[in-house]
Design a protein around this motif. Sequence first.
Motif, mmCIF file in Angstrom:
data_model
loop_
_atom_site.group_PDB
_atom_site.id
_atom_site.type_symbol
_atom_site.label_atom_id
_atom_site.label_comp_id
_atom_site.label_asym_id
_atom_site.label_seq_id
_atom_site.Cartn_x
_atom_site.Cartn_y
_atom_site.Cartn_z
ATOM 1 N N VAL A 98 -1.542 25.300 7.805
ATOM 2 C CA VAL A 98 -2.808 25.956 7.525
ATOM 3 C C VAL A 98 -3.021 25.873 6.021
ATOM 4 O O VAL A 98 -2.185 26.343 5.244
ATOM 5 C CB VAL A 98 -2.796 27.432 7.979
ATOM 6 C CG1 VAL A 98 -4.093 28.123 7.592
ATOM 7 C CG2 VAL A 98 -2.570 27.527 9.477
ATOM 8 N N VAL A 99 -4.124 25.254 5.600
ATOM 9 C CA VAL A 99 -4.447 25.147 4.180
ATOM 10 C C VAL A 99 -5.256 26.381 3.802
ATOM 11 O O VAL A 99 -6.345 26.592 4.324
ATOM 12 C CB VAL A 99 -5.253 23.853 3.890
ATOM 13 C CG1 VAL A 99 -5.626 23.772 2.422
ATOM 14 C CG2 VAL A 99 -4.450 22.638 4.320
ATOM 15 N N VAL A 100 -4.723 27.205 2.909
ATOM 16 C CA VAL A 100 -5.374 28.468 2.588
ATOM 17 C C VAL A 100 -6.147 28.428 1.277
ATOM 18 O O VAL A 100 -6.812 29.386 0.926
ATOM 19 C CB VAL A 100 -4.364 29.636 2.564
ATOM 20 C CG1 VAL A 100 -3.738 29.839 3.931
ATOM 21 C CG2 VAL A 100 -3.310 29.439 1.492
ATOM 22 N N PHE A 117 -3.637 35.390 12.620
ATOM 23 C CA PHE A 117 -4.943 35.216 11.988
ATOM 24 C C PHE A 117 -5.064 36.117 10.760
ATOM 25 O O PHE A 117 -5.530 35.684 9.707
ATOM 26 C CB PHE A 117 -6.060 35.521 12.984
ATOM 27 C CG PHE A 117 -7.429 35.325 12.414
ATOM 28 C CD1 PHE A 117 -7.917 34.051 12.180
ATOM 29 C CD2 PHE A 117 -8.223 36.412 12.093
ATOM 30 C CE1 PHE A 117 -9.177 33.860 11.641
ATOM 31 C CE2 PHE A 117 -9.484 36.240 11.553
ATOM 32 C CZ PHE A 117 -9.960 34.954 11.320
ATOM 33 N N GLN A 118 -4.621 37.372 10.856
ATOM 34 C CA GLN A 118 -4.672 38.282 9.714
ATOM 35 C C GLN A 118 -3.794 37.788 8.570
ATOM 36 O O GLN A 118 -4.140 37.937 7.404
ATOM 37 C CB GLN A 118 -4.273 39.700 10.130
ATOM 38 C CG GLN A 118 -5.350 40.407 10.913
ATOM 39 C CD GLN A 118 -6.664 40.487 10.125
ATOM 40 O OE1 GLN A 118 -6.677 40.755 8.932
ATOM 41 N NE2 GLN A 118 -7.755 40.219 10.798
ATOM 42 N N LYS A 119 -2.671 37.191 8.894
ATOM 43 C CA LYS A 119 -1.798 36.618 7.871
ATOM 44 C C LYS A 119 -2.521 35.486 7.135
ATOM 45 O O LYS A 119 -2.443 35.376 5.906
ATOM 46 C CB LYS A 119 -0.511 36.099 8.524
ATOM 47 C CG LYS A 119 0.506 35.564 7.569
ATOM 48 C CD LYS A 119 1.772 35.162 8.301
ATOM 49 C CE LYS A 119 2.801 34.625 7.342
ATOM 50 N NZ LYS A 119 4.047 34.243 8.010
ATOM 51 N N ILE A 120 -3.245 34.659 7.872
ATOM 52 C CA ILE A 120 -4.019 33.576 7.270
ATOM 53 C C ILE A 120 -5.127 34.142 6.388
ATOM 54 O O ILE A 120 -5.331 33.690 5.259
ATOM 55 C CB ILE A 120 -4.595 32.645 8.357
ATOM 56 C CG1 ILE A 120 -3.473 31.922 9.080
ATOM 57 C CG2 ILE A 120 -5.590 31.657 7.758
ATOM 58 C CD1 ILE A 120 -3.908 31.196 10.343
ATOM 59 N N GLN A 138 -7.447 35.106 1.003
ATOM 60 C CA GLN A 138 -7.965 36.062 0.033
ATOM 61 C C GLN A 138 -7.126 36.095 -1.240
ATOM 62 O O GLN A 138 -7.647 36.342 -2.318
ATOM 63 C CB GLN A 138 -8.034 37.463 0.650
ATOM 64 C CG GLN A 138 -9.091 37.570 1.723
ATOM 65 C CD GLN A 138 -9.013 38.872 2.490
ATOM 66 O OE1 GLN A 138 -7.951 39.501 2.600
ATOM 67 N NE2 GLN A 138 -10.139 39.287 3.059
ATOM 68 N N ALA A 139 -5.845 35.839 -1.136
ATOM 69 C CA ALA A 139 -4.944 35.901 -2.279
ATOM 70 C C ALA A 139 -4.901 34.600 -3.079
ATOM 71 O O ALA A 139 -4.357 34.570 -4.185
ATOM 72 C CB ALA A 139 -3.541 36.258 -1.805
ATOM 73 N N SER A 140 -5.466 33.530 -2.568
ATOM 74 C CA SER A 140 -5.372 32.232 -3.253
ATOM 75 C C SER A 140 -6.652 31.926 -4.029
ATOM 76 O O SER A 140 -7.680 32.552 -3.833
ATOM 77 C CB SER A 140 -5.099 31.118 -2.241
ATOM 78 O OG SER A 140 -6.213 30.920 -1.406
ATOM 79 N N ALA A 141 -6.536 30.956 -4.912
ATOM 80 C CA ALA A 141 -7.710 30.455 -5.635
ATOM 81 C C ALA A 141 -8.385 29.444 -4.715
ATOM 82 O O ALA A 141 -7.999 28.284 -4.665
ATOM 83 C CB ALA A 141 -7.291 29.805 -6.942
#
Length: 62
Positions: free
Chosen positions: A11-13, A44-47, A52-55
Amino acid sequence: MGLPRAGESHVVVNDVNDFDWRGHDVIDLRTGSFIYGRCPPTYFQKIVRAVQASAVRVTDRR
């Protein structure tokens, strides 16, 4: 979720697509549905938290 074996899918976040529903990249399945598989709610919540935490780089697909 219909993904290949663990370790072969990612999964690319930090790169997300922004598109109006039913774009050219959404393909009907043979059943007439667009749902390929279900993502467990906790996964899904982990994703969501990771996105939200990434740029995030948003790619406009409209």
